[in-house]
Structure formats: C-alpha cells, structure tokens
Scaffold this motif. Structure first.
Motif, PDB file in Angstrom:
ATOM      1  N   LEU A  57       0.827  -1.205   0.000  1.00  0.00           N
ATOM      2  CA  LEU A  57       0.000   0.000   0.000  1.00  0.00           C
ATOM      3  C   LEU A  57       0.862   1.255   0.000  1.00  0.00           C
ATOM      4  N   VAL A  58       1.978   1.222   0.718  1.00  0.00           N
ATOM      5  CA  VAL A  58       2.886   2.372   0.739  1.00  0.00           C
ATOM      6  C   VAL A  58       3.474   2.599  -0.651  1.00  0.00           C
ATOM      7  N   HIS A  59       3.918   1.522  -1.306  1.00  0.00           N
ATOM      8  CA  HIS A  59       4.416   1.642  -2.680  1.00  0.00           C
ATOM      9  C   HIS A  59       3.363   2.288  -3.579  1.00  0.00           C
ATOM     10  N   LEU A  60       2.146   1.824  -3.436  1.00  0.00           N
ATOM     11  CA  LEU A  60       1.056   2.311  -4.290  1.00  0.00           C
ATOM     12  C   LEU A  60       0.819   3.803  -4.090  1.00  0.00           C
ATOM     13  N   LEU A  61       0.786   4.239  -2.844  1.00  0.00           N
ATOM     14  CA  LEU A  61       0.536   5.649  -2.551  1.00  0.00           C
ATOM     15  C   LEU A  61       1.715   6.526  -2.956  1.00  0.00           C
ATOM     16  N   VAL A  62       2.933   5.984  -2.808  1.00  0.00           N
ATOM     17  CA  VAL A  62       4.119   6.731  -3.238  1.00  0.00           C
ATOM     18  C   VAL A  62       4.069   6.991  -4.739  1.00  0.00           C
ATOM     19  N   TRP A  63       3.704   5.964  -5.508  1.00  0.00           N
ATOM     20  CA  TRP A  63       3.612   6.137  -6.959  1.00  0.00           C
ATOM     21  C   TRP A  63       2.479   7.071  -7.344  1.00  0.00           C
ATOM     22  N   TYR A  64       1.331   6.888  -6.738  1.00  0.00           N
ATOM     23  CA  TYR A  64       0.146   7.639  -7.170  1.00  0.00           C
ATOM     24  C   TYR A  64       0.191   9.104  -6.740  1.00  0.00           C
ATOM     25  N   PHE A  65       0.656   9.350  -5.516  1.00  0.00           N
ATOM     26  CA  PHE A  65       0.652  10.721  -5.012  1.00  0.00           C
ATOM     27  C   PHE A  65       2.035  11.383  -5.059  1.00  0.00           C
ATOM     28  N   GLY A  66       3.104  10.573  -5.048  1.00  0.00           N
ATOM     29  CA  GLY A  66       4.444  11.138  -5.008  1.00  0.00           C
ATOM     30  C   GLY A  66       5.133  11.168  -6.352  1.00  0.00           C
ATOM     31  N   ILE A  67       5.462   9.985  -6.860  1.00  0.00           N
ATOM     32  CA  ILE A  67       6.210   9.921  -8.118  1.00  0.00           C
ATOM     33  C   ILE A  67       5.419  10.516  -9.272  1.00  0.00           C
ATOM     34  N   ALA A  68       4.112  10.329  -9.279  1.00  0.00           N
ATOM     35  CA  ALA A  68       3.285  10.888 -10.352  1.00  0.00           C
ATOM     36  C   ALA A  68       3.420  12.403 -10.437  1.00  0.00           C
ATOM     37  N   ALA A  69       3.678  13.038  -9.278  1.00  0.00           N
ATOM     38  CA  ALA A  69       3.763  14.499  -9.250  1.00  0.00           C
ATOM     39  C   ALA A  69       5.075  15.025  -9.803  1.00  0.00           C
ATOM     40  N   VAL A  70       6.111  14.178  -9.854  1.00  0.00           N
ATOM     41  CA  VAL A  70       7.418  14.645 -10.330  1.00  0.00           C
ATOM     42  C   VAL A  70       7.781  14.081 -11.700  1.00  0.00           C
ATOM     43  N   LEU A  71       6.894  13.292 -12.278  1.00  0.00           N
ATOM     44  CA  LEU A  71       7.147  12.792 -13.624  1.00  0.00           C
ATOM     45  C   LEU A  71       7.097  13.935 -14.629  1.00  0.00           C
ATOM     46  N   PRO A  72       7.803  13.821 -15.752  1.00  0.00           N
ATOM     47  CA  PRO A  72       7.681  14.843 -16.812  1.00  0.00           C
ATOM     48  C   PRO A  72       6.224  15.013 -17.214  1.00  0.00           C
ATOM     49  N   LYS A  73       5.840  16.248 -17.496  1.00  0.00           N
ATOM     50  CA  LYS A  73       4.436  16.532 -17.771  1.00  0.00           C
ATOM     51  C   LYS A  73       3.863  15.695 -18.910  1.00  0.00           C
ATOM     52  N   PRO A  74       4.586  15.495 -20.026  1.00  0.00           N
ATOM     53  CA  PRO A  74       4.018  14.651 -21.097  1.00  0.00           C
ATOM     54  C   PRO A  74       3.698  13.237 -20.617  1.00  0.00           C
ATOM     55  N   VAL A  75       4.573  12.672 -19.782  1.00  0.00           N
ATOM     56  CA  VAL A  75       4.335  11.319 -19.267  1.00  0.00           C
ATOM     57  C   VAL A  75       3.136  11.314 -18.338  1.00  0.00           C
ATOM     58  N   SER A  76       3.078  12.295 -17.448  1.00  0.00           N
ATOM     59  CA  SER A  76       1.968  12.383 -16.508  1.00  0.00           C
ATOM     60  C   SER A  76       0.644  12.593 -17.238  1.00  0.00           C
ATOM     61  N   ASP A  77       0.645  13.469 -18.231  1.00  0.00           N
ATOM     62  CA  ASP A  77      -0.578  13.727 -18.988  1.00  0.00           C
ATOM     63  C   ASP A  77      -1.036  12.483 -19.734  1.00  0.00           C
ATOM     64  N   PHE A  78      -0.084  11.765 -20.319  1.00  0.00           N
ATOM     65  CA  PHE A  78      -0.425  10.541 -21.053  1.00  0.00           C
ATOM     66  C   PHE A  78      -1.051   9.516 -20.111  1.00  0.00           C
ATOM     67  N   ALA A  79      -0.443   9.357 -18.914  1.00  0.00           N
ATOM     68  CA  ALA A  79      -0.963   8.383 -17.950  1.00  0.00           C
ATOM     69  C   ALA A  79      -2.362   8.768 -17.497  1.00  0.00           C
ATOM     70  N   ASN A  80      -2.567  10.055 -17.215  1.00  0.00           N
ATOM     71  CA  ASN A  80      -3.875  10.507 -16.736  1.00  0.00           C
ATOM     72  C   ASN A  80      -4.956  10.407 -17.798  1.00  0.00           C
ATOM     73  N   GLN A  81      -4.571  10.572 -19.054  1.00  0.00           N
ATOM     74  CA  GLN A  81      -5.542  10.495 -20.143  1.00  0.00           C
ATOM     75  C   GLN A  81      -5.893   9.055 -20.502  1.00  0.00           C
ATOM     76  N   HIS A  82      -5.081   8.107 -20.054  1.00  0.00           N
ATOM     77  CA  HIS A  82      -5.317   6.702 -20.384  1.00  0.00           C
ATOM     78  C   HIS A  82      -5.474   5.858 -19.111  1.00  0.00           C
ATOM     79  N   GLY A  83      -6.220   6.380 -18.165  1.00  0.00           N
ATOM     80  CA  GLY A  83      -6.475   5.639 -16.934  1.00  0.00           C
ATOM     81  C   GLY A  83      -5.312   5.691 -15.979  1.00  0.00           C
ATOM     82  N   GLY A  84      -5.071   6.843 -15.380  1.00  0.00           N
ATOM     83  CA  GLY A  84      -3.922   7.024 -14.507  1.00  0.00           C
ATOM     84  C   GLY A  84      -3.895   6.052 -13.347  1.00  0.00           C
TER      85      GLY A  84
END
Length: 235
Positions: free
Chosen positions: A72-99
């Motif tokens: 659960l910690v891994h999951l929250l780190v990825w969803y709330f932490g790493i997702a916030a520091v990913l390059p914007k194109p990568v983050s936008d792509f993930a969010n547009q295709h079921g983040g």
C-alpha cells in the motif's frame, strides 16, 4: 432488525454489469502485471549475476526496498508522489489513459517482479556448479549449457514458489482499489454503498477471488505436471 439476504438488486442489469466490469479489470490487471513481473524478474536475476559489483548492490537494494515496504505504501508513493514529479508529457499521457490503472500496474509489476526474482535466483542457486561444468566438458557452449541443462532445472525448482507469488499478486490487485482502480473490490464497495447490500456485494467479490485463486493454483499444478521428469520424485 434482522438482516435478510437479497441478491435481486445486486444481480439487476445495472449493478451486475458493473460487477462484470470489475471482474474484467481484475483479470486484465493480474495478467498484465504477472507477465511484466516475470520479465522484470528475469532481468533482475541477470543483472544480479553481473560481475560489476555496484550494479549487483543497486539491484539488491531495489529488491530489498520492494520486499520490505508494504504494498500500500508503494502504491501511494507512486500515485501521489512519483506521479507528481514525472515529466508533464508522461503524466498527462498516464492521466488520459487511466492514470489509476497505470500507476497500479507499475506498482504491482515492480513489487511482484522483486519477489519472483528472488524465487528464480533461489532456483538457480539450488543447482550444483558441477552440472554446468559437466555440460561444458561434454562439448556444450556456455549458452547451450544454460539453455539445455541449467535453466530447465532452475525453472522446475522455482515453479512452486513462483506460483505462490502469482497467487499473492492476484489477491494483491485488490489493494489498487485504494487509488480508484475499478476492479472487483472497488466495484463491490461502490455497490454496497449505493444499495446497502453489504454482505451480498462483498460475498460476490470473495467468490471471485476464491475462484480466481483456484484457477491460478490449478494452472500451476498443470504446468508442474507438464514439466515433471518421469522417475523423479515431485517436490
């Protein structure tokens, strides 16, 4: 007031369709992360066998991190932490295709791959070095010795614990409900909230997990029988 079971509402077209959708998402997520996790595990085993010590230490640190931090910690780190520091194109792509699905799949792949890699490595280490040397003395190349002698035995040794890890991975798909992945547990919770048929909704989810677990165990047993060497005692 006594609680009376009533599945009629749960099995209505609207709610049953959502349950079916949740089951499909669970199956797709499991098959995806198991496939990617196996590939990752093989890569990790290969890297950990590298003669370059810093690389071995880095891989070992990654595996220990994945294995010793709750999923659960891994999951929250990825969803709330790493997702916030990913390059914007990568983050936008993930969010547009079921983040949620994307980050859930990445988390489970890394987590499952680390565990499976240790099982594969244990299967390799259980084979005496003399077998490799004997195969080489019989004229096989290093690659042929690995492919024809070492790897088949390693896979047989590692199969039972790998099946166990696959089973854990299947059940751990339920954790992704915490970030909104619409798998069966998420749908069961959603339907129970809307209909107040708590037992009915979660009993169906329980049946889905139990049935899926039996399928995974049966597949593992079938594979073990296919790989069994006649005359050799089964483990």
């Amino acid at each position: 007031m006594n609680y009376q079971l009533n599945y009629d509402l749960i099995f209505s077209e609207y709610y049953f369709g959502r349950l079916v959708g949740g089951i499909q998402t669970t199956i797709v997520l499991f098959v995806l992360v198991l496939s990617l996790g196996l590939v990752l595990a093989i890569i990790l085993v290969a890297l950990r066998s590298s003669p370059f010590k810093p690389l071995r230490w880095l891989v070992a640190a990654f595996i220990e991190y994945q294995r010793n931090v709750p999923l659960l910690v891994h999951l929250l780190v990825w969803y709330f932490g790493i997702a916030a520091v990913l390059p914007k194109p990568v983050s936008d792509f993930a969010n547009q295709h079921g983040g949620e699905f994307f980050y859930g799949a990445v988390t489970l792949t890394l987590y499952g791959g680390a565990f499976i890699s240790e099982e594969l490595r244990g299967g390799l280490r259980a084979i005496p070095r003399a077998q490799y040397e004997t195969a080489r003395s019989l004229g096989l190349s290093g690659l042929q010795a690995l492919r024809l002698v070492i790897v088949p035995q390693a896979v047989r040794n590692a199969l039972p614990p790998v099946v166990s890890q696959a089973l854990s991975l299947y059940k751990n798909t339920s954790v992704t409900a915490a970030i909104g992945v619409a798998e069966i547990m998420y749908r069961a919770r959603e339907i129970s909230t809307e209909t107040f048929r708590v037992f009915e909704a979660f009993s169906i989810a329980t049946l889905v997990y139990f049935t899926g677990s039996m399928v995974v165990l049966a597949a593992g047993s079938l594979l073990a029988r296919q790989m069994h060497i006649p005359g050799r005692e089964r483990q």
